[in-house]
Design a protein around this motif. Structure first.
Motif, mmCIF file in Angstrom:
data_model
loop_
_atom_site.group_PDB
_atom_site.id
_atom_site.type_symbol
_atom_site.label_atom_id
_atom_site.label_comp_id
_atom_site.label_asym_id
_atom_site.label_seq_id
_atom_site.Cartn_x
_atom_site.Cartn_y
_atom_site.Cartn_z
ATOM 1 N N PHE A 134 0.821 -1.204 0.000
ATOM 2 C CA PHE A 134 0.000 0.000 0.000
ATOM 3 C C PHE A 134 0.856 1.255 0.000
ATOM 4 O O PHE A 134 0.490 2.261 -0.619
ATOM 5 C CB PHE A 134 -0.977 -0.004 1.181
ATOM 6 C CG PHE A 134 -2.108 0.955 0.987
ATOM 7 C CD1 PHE A 134 -3.082 0.711 0.032
ATOM 8 C CD2 PHE A 134 -2.189 2.113 1.728
ATOM 9 C CE1 PHE A 134 -4.112 1.604 -0.180
ATOM 10 C CE2 PHE A 134 -3.221 3.015 1.525
ATOM 11 C CZ PHE A 134 -4.194 2.760 0.579
ATOM 12 N N ALA A 135 2.003 1.203 0.659
ATOM 13 C CA ALA A 135 2.908 2.361 0.663
ATOM 14 C C ALA A 135 3.319 2.721 -0.768
ATOM 15 O O ALA A 135 3.372 3.901 -1.132
ATOM 16 C CB ALA A 135 4.138 2.072 1.517
ATOM 17 N N VAL A 136 3.573 1.725 -1.584
ATOM 18 C CA VAL A 136 3.940 1.979 -2.983
ATOM 19 C C VAL A 136 2.737 2.514 -3.750
ATOM 20 O O VAL A 136 2.864 3.460 -4.536
ATOM 21 C CB VAL A 136 4.522 0.711 -3.640
ATOM 22 C CG1 VAL A 136 4.658 0.884 -5.148
ATOM 23 C CG2 VAL A 136 5.869 0.363 -3.017
ATOM 24 N N LEU B 280 10.943 5.154 -5.830
ATOM 25 C CA LEU B 280 10.088 4.428 -4.884
ATOM 26 C C LEU B 280 10.882 4.026 -3.643
ATOM 27 O O LEU B 280 10.352 4.026 -2.533
ATOM 28 C CB LEU B 280 9.479 3.184 -5.541
ATOM 29 C CG LEU B 280 8.381 3.433 -6.559
ATOM 30 C CD1 LEU B 280 7.979 2.114 -7.227
ATOM 31 C CD2 LEU B 280 7.177 4.107 -5.921
ATOM 32 N N VAL B 281 12.147 3.675 -3.851
ATOM 33 C CA VAL B 281 13.023 3.333 -2.722
ATOM 34 C C VAL B 281 13.071 4.510 -1.753
ATOM 35 O O VAL B 281 12.846 4.359 -0.553
ATOM 36 C CB VAL B 281 14.438 2.954 -3.216
ATOM 37 C CG1 VAL B 281 15.435 2.911 -2.067
ATOM 38 C CG2 VAL B 281 14.417 1.624 -3.945
ATOM 39 N N GLY C 210 13.953 -4.828 -1.814
ATOM 40 C CA GLY C 210 12.600 -4.819 -1.259
ATOM 41 C C GLY C 210 11.591 -4.238 -2.239
ATOM 42 O O GLY C 210 10.494 -4.783 -2.419
ATOM 43 N N ILE C 211 11.956 -3.142 -2.880
ATOM 44 C CA ILE C 211 11.056 -2.525 -3.862
ATOM 45 C C ILE C 211 10.828 -3.470 -5.036
ATOM 46 O O ILE C 211 9.704 -3.591 -5.538
ATOM 47 C CB ILE C 211 11.603 -1.157 -4.337
ATOM 48 C CG1 ILE C 211 11.330 -0.099 -3.285
ATOM 49 C CG2 ILE C 211 10.994 -0.739 -5.685
ATOM 50 C CD1 ILE C 211 9.862 0.187 -3.001
ATOM 51 N N ASP D 85 7.060 -6.596 -7.915
ATOM 52 C CA ASP D 85 6.741 -7.922 -8.468
ATOM 53 C C ASP D 85 5.379 -8.391 -7.948
ATOM 54 O O ASP D 85 4.541 -8.880 -8.715
ATOM 55 C CB ASP D 85 7.805 -8.956 -8.095
ATOM 56 C CG ASP D 85 9.113 -8.789 -8.841
ATOM 57 O OD1 ASP D 85 9.158 -8.048 -9.850
ATOM 58 O OD2 ASP D 85 10.121 -9.400 -8.396
ATOM 59 N N ASP D 86 5.163 -8.258 -6.637
ATOM 60 C CA ASP D 86 3.880 -8.651 -6.037
ATOM 61 C C ASP D 86 2.723 -7.856 -6.633
ATOM 62 O O ASP D 86 1.682 -8.421 -6.977
ATOM 63 C CB ASP D 86 3.883 -8.416 -4.515
ATOM 64 C CG ASP D 86 4.788 -9.355 -3.746
ATOM 65 O OD1 ASP D 86 5.264 -10.360 -4.318
ATOM 66 O OD2 ASP D 86 5.022 -9.069 -2.544
#
Length: 161
Positions: free
Chosen positions: A55-57, A72-73, A82-83, A88-89
């Motif tokens: 959700f943060a992204v 985004l990082v 992590g990003i 990917d998700d």
């Protein structure tokens, strides 16, 4: 190698209790507040099949539009790996897509999809009553005051840390 410990004993102990005068107390209170808010917001997101990190992204993508992963990082406080996993998700779930950046063969901009916007809106509807629970003990006007104070604390004038 051992660290030198000053011989002067400090009477103030670092706790997260109100009134603690330790220089670490504010950080502990902020950590406890984050944990509480994250727990409540996770409850809102769980039925939608995403986590806070996703959700943060989505928040950044809605706010800024297509955004390169390196930005985004910085915007989410994540790291490169992590990003990559989060995007990917989001792609697997159909909530975001990577697109080539004109003029830069290596860079990819991440863009929210219409399905991602729908989920973003649904998350806000689900979170509203839970957010009200978070501020239930605050007096009128204090939620706005808290938001103002935390905004100025997190984003100090001049970009100082």
């Amino acid at each position: 190698m051992t660290a030198e410990v000053p011989h002067k004993t400090v009477s103030s102990r670092a706790t997260d209790r109100p009134g603690d005068t330790s220089p670490f107390a504010l950080g502990l209170l902020l950590r406890q507040a984050h944990w509480r808010a994250a727990t409540v917001m996770t409850e809102a997101l769980r039925p939608l099949g995403i986590e806070l990190r996703h959700f943060a992204v989505l928040i950044v993508l809605v706010d800024r539009g297509p955004t390169v992963q390196r930005d985004l990082v910085a915007a989410t406080g994540s790291d490169k790996a992590g990003i990559m996993r989060i995007v990917d998700d989001l792609e697997r779930k159909g909530l975001a897509v990577r697109k080539a950046v004109p003029g830069d063969r290596r860079a990819r901009a991440v863009e929210i999809t219409p399905q991602g916007v729908e989920l973003f809106d649904a998350a806000h509807v689900a979170a509203a009553p839970l957010a009200d629970r978070l501020i239930a003990d605050l007096k009128p006007g204090e939620a706005e005051q808290l938001t103002d104070l935390l905004t100025r604390f997190a984003y100090p004038a001049g970009g100082q840390a």
